[in-house]
Every structure is written in structure tokens, then in C-alpha cells.
Design an enzyme around this catalytic site. Structure first.
Site, PDB file in Angstrom:
ATOM      1  N   CYS A 176      19.291  36.371  79.307  1.00 44.92           N
ATOM      2  CA  CYS A 176      18.508  37.383  80.027  1.00 44.92           C
ATOM      3  C   CYS A 176      18.051  38.493  79.086  1.00 44.92           C
ATOM      4  CB  CYS A 176      19.366  37.958  81.148  1.00 44.92           C
ATOM      5  SG  CYS A 176      18.643  39.404  81.952  1.00 44.92           S
ATOM      6  N   TYR A 185       6.389  38.457  82.909  1.00 43.12           N
ATOM      7  CA  TYR A 185       6.771  37.952  84.226  1.00 43.12           C
ATOM      8  C   TYR A 185       5.599  38.025  85.200  1.00 43.12           C
ATOM      9  CZ  TYR A 185      11.709  37.739  82.964  1.00 43.12           C
ATOM     10  OH  TYR A 185      12.908  37.415  82.379  1.00 43.12           O
TER      11      TYR A 185
END
Length: 355
Positions: A64, A195
Site C-alpha cells: 500500500c 486512482y
């Protein structure tokens, strides 16, 4: 009704939010769920959580980018022994991150298999995403905060008495007026921008996101042409925040998120800058490329239904000469590099750039 991040959250909202704290609606632009548990650990303990060596456990998956920030800052400041870390595996289901890499699939300190259990210790009706990084109080096993942006700033400012000798000042007070808006720009346009491309719900949303992302990358590239780091001659928190997106760009975002105008390795200034950081102790030694690819390609089944993880790219270029020394500066300023990686926190051989 609960309140998180300054906003009341109704039970009916729970279904919108995924384990990763993001969601996308078909036909619309991507939005990130930016509500977090904003409790802070401070020197004075005003919130009930005071700085204390060994009391808290940082749960941070290498895969992450947001969690990767905390691992880098923790290492640069020498907080490894002060804030021990637990590292979930690179994949998670819709319910929780899990400790698949630990013996028996259980975190050796918290004694849980699912990170969700620590969130439920904080609130049995916790309504939001089970995200990393999370700082957990080992006294009761409950999450204190998952506010990743504030967490690293607090590592720099609230944990000063526990910094290693020679630790860099990653959030210099005299630069904050310029740094804060720059970091917001990096977050909205680049960190979150990739994203926005990957989870766009329509062609028009994607086209807009794509243009915004590469406009921002070009803007930051221009800034870095004449300065070695974002704020000048030394590394700051701003560099950490940009790095975790850049290091994932060619391995994941270029293909998986369709950010394919250029690879990072085709953007000369940013590629050299990213290699400079990667080769600096505290940055590249936190990166596991295999875990990064596994996470994105296996978890995002809406984007990659087959779950196939690509074999490439060749990551050995990260170790090539970057030439950024010609711009001068010293990465740690008056300080020194961190020492060797803490035992047990070494990147697995198959995840390294020289694999």
C-alpha cells in the site's frame, strides 16, 4: 450514528466503502473515502494516547502506498524499536487485511488474523474501510488512528525525543507554509490522481483524470529540473509522499490504471529523481515490487478479472546511476543516513529490484 473525520456516518453508508477505503460508481468520477479515525498520539496525550516507546504497533502493508509512507518515515527517523511494525500480506478480501505472512496467519503481538478485529475493538459498529496504515494500542488491541497523512507528520513532530541521532528534519517549520500546499497538490493530483484514472467510471471521467495527472507530473518535473529534492537540497516529507506513487508507476499504474502516456522511465527528470531516492537508505529498502504487483492485480478484480499478475517489468533499472548529485545538496542535510534495516524487516529477495 458515528462521527469520523468530522463527518457523521449513517449505517446506510457502510456498503459504499471498501476495505481499501476507495470506491467507484459506474458512469462517474472516482472518489476516495477520506474519512478516518483522526485521534492523534501526542507528547501530551491530550486525546488519551501519549507518545510512549513500545506501546503502539504500526500495521503497514508494503503493498500500500499510504502505508509505505509510514514505513519510510519510521525508518528515516529511527523509530523501528520505538514503534514496532506488523505487516499484513499484499492481498485482502472485501472484509479485511489479513496477516498471511506471519506464522499461522496471526500477528505475533496482537494475536489476530484480521486487522478488522483491531478496528472492532475500537468500535464494535465501525462503519468504514479497514485500511492501512493503522496505529494500534497494544494495551487493548484497539486502533488508535488510521489517518495516514497526519500519522507521518506526528512521527516527525510528536516523537522527536525518540528520533535516532542524526535523524533528518522531514517537516521543517520554516518550510511548512510552502510544503503544506505542495503536499496537498501532490496528494490530489498525483497520489490520488493515478486512482482517479484507474477507477474512472466513464470515458469522460478517465480522460479528465488522465489529463490532470500528467499535467501535474509535468509540473513537478519542471520543479525538479533545478533542485535535487522538492524543497531544495534535503529530503522532506514531501519527497516521501511523491516517491511512493512514482515507485509504483511502471510496475502497476502505467498498465493496470491506464496511466500510459509515458512510463516513469520515459520521464527523464522524474525517473532520475525517483532513482536517487530509491538508492537512498530508507526508501528502496522498504519496497517489495512483488507484493506491490500482487496487491493491485489480484485485489482489483473489477479492473483485472483474471487476477493474473504480470511478470514484468524489469526493475533492475532502479539501481542504475541517476546523476542527481550534480544538483548538489545532501539528502539528510546535517544528519546521517539510517543504519541497516531492522532484523525481520528485510524485503524478501523475490521482491527486490535486483531480483
Amino acid at each position: 450514528m458515528k462521527t469520523y473525520g468530522g463527518r457523521a456516518v449513517a449505517d446506510s453508508e457502510r456498503a459504499e466503502h471498501t476495505t481499501g477505503g476507495v470506491y467507484s460508481v459506474p458512469g462517474q468520477s472516482f472518489e476516495r473515502d477520506s474519512r478516518y479515525i483522526t485521534t492523534r498520539v501526542t507528547r501530551g496525550g491530550e486525546s488519551g494516547y501519549a507518545v510512549e516507546s513500545g506501546r503502539y504497533r504500526l500495521i503497514a502493508a508494503r503493498a500500500c502506498p499510504w502505508a509505505n509512507r509510514t514505513l519510510i518515515v519510521r525508518r528515516l527517523l529511527g523509530l523501528e524499536d520505538v514503534i514496532p511494525a506488523g505487516m499484513p500480506g499484499p492481498t485482502h478480501d472485501a472484509d479485511s487485511w489479513t496477516f498471511d505472512l506471519d506464522e499461522g496467519g496471526v500477528d505475533p503481538v496482537l494475536k489476530i488474523h484480521r486487522l478488522k478485529d483491531a478496528y472492532l475493538k475500537r468500535d464494535p459498529d465501525y462503519p468504514l474501510g479497514i485500511t492501512v496504515p493503522a496505529l494500534v494500542d497494544t494495551r487493548d488491541g484497539a486502533v488508535v488512528t488510521n489517518d495516514f497523512a497526519q500519522m507521518t507528520l506526528d512521527f516527525s513532530t510528536e516523537w522527536v525525543e525518540h528520533h535516532r541521532e542524526g535523524a533528518p528534519d522531514l517537516y521543517p517549520e520554516h518550510l511548512r507554509e510552502e510544503m503544506d500546499p505542495l503536499m496537498r497538490y501532490i496528494y490530489t493530483e498525483i497520489n490520488n490522481g493515478v486512482y482517479r484514472c484507474g477507477f474512472a467510471g466513464s470515458q469522460s471521467a478517465y480522460d479528465e483524470a488522465y489529463a490532470r495527472l500528467f499535467d501535474a507530473l509535468d509540473t513537478i518535473s519542471d520543479r525538479l529540473e533545478t533542485r535535487r529534492f522538492l524543497m531544495g537540497d534535503t529530503i522532506t516529507e514531501a519527497d516521501v509522499r511523491l516517491f511512493t506513487t512514482l515507485v509504483r508507476f511502471d510496475a502497476v499504474y502505467h498498465g493496470h490504471f491506464k496511466t500510459n502516456r509515458s512510463k516513469l522511465s520515459e520521464m527523464p527528470v522524474l525517473w532520475a529523481y525517483a532513482r536517487d531516492l530509491f538508492q537512498t537508505p530508507g526508501f528502496g529498502d522498504t519496497i517489495d515490487f512483488q507484493q506491490i504487483k500482487s496487491h493491485y492485480y489480484e485485489v482489483h478484480t473489477d479492473i483485472n478479472p483474471s487476477g493474473i499478475v504480470p511478470a514484468g517489468p524489469d526493475n533492475s533499472g532502479w539501481l542504475s546511476e541517476h546523476g542527481r548529485e550534480a544538483l548538489g545538496g545532501r539528502p539528510f542535510g546535517e544528519g546521517t543516513p539510517p543504519g541497516p534495516v531492522a532484523p525481520g524487516e528485510e524485503v524478501r529477495p523475490e521482491g527486490r529490484a535486483d531480483a
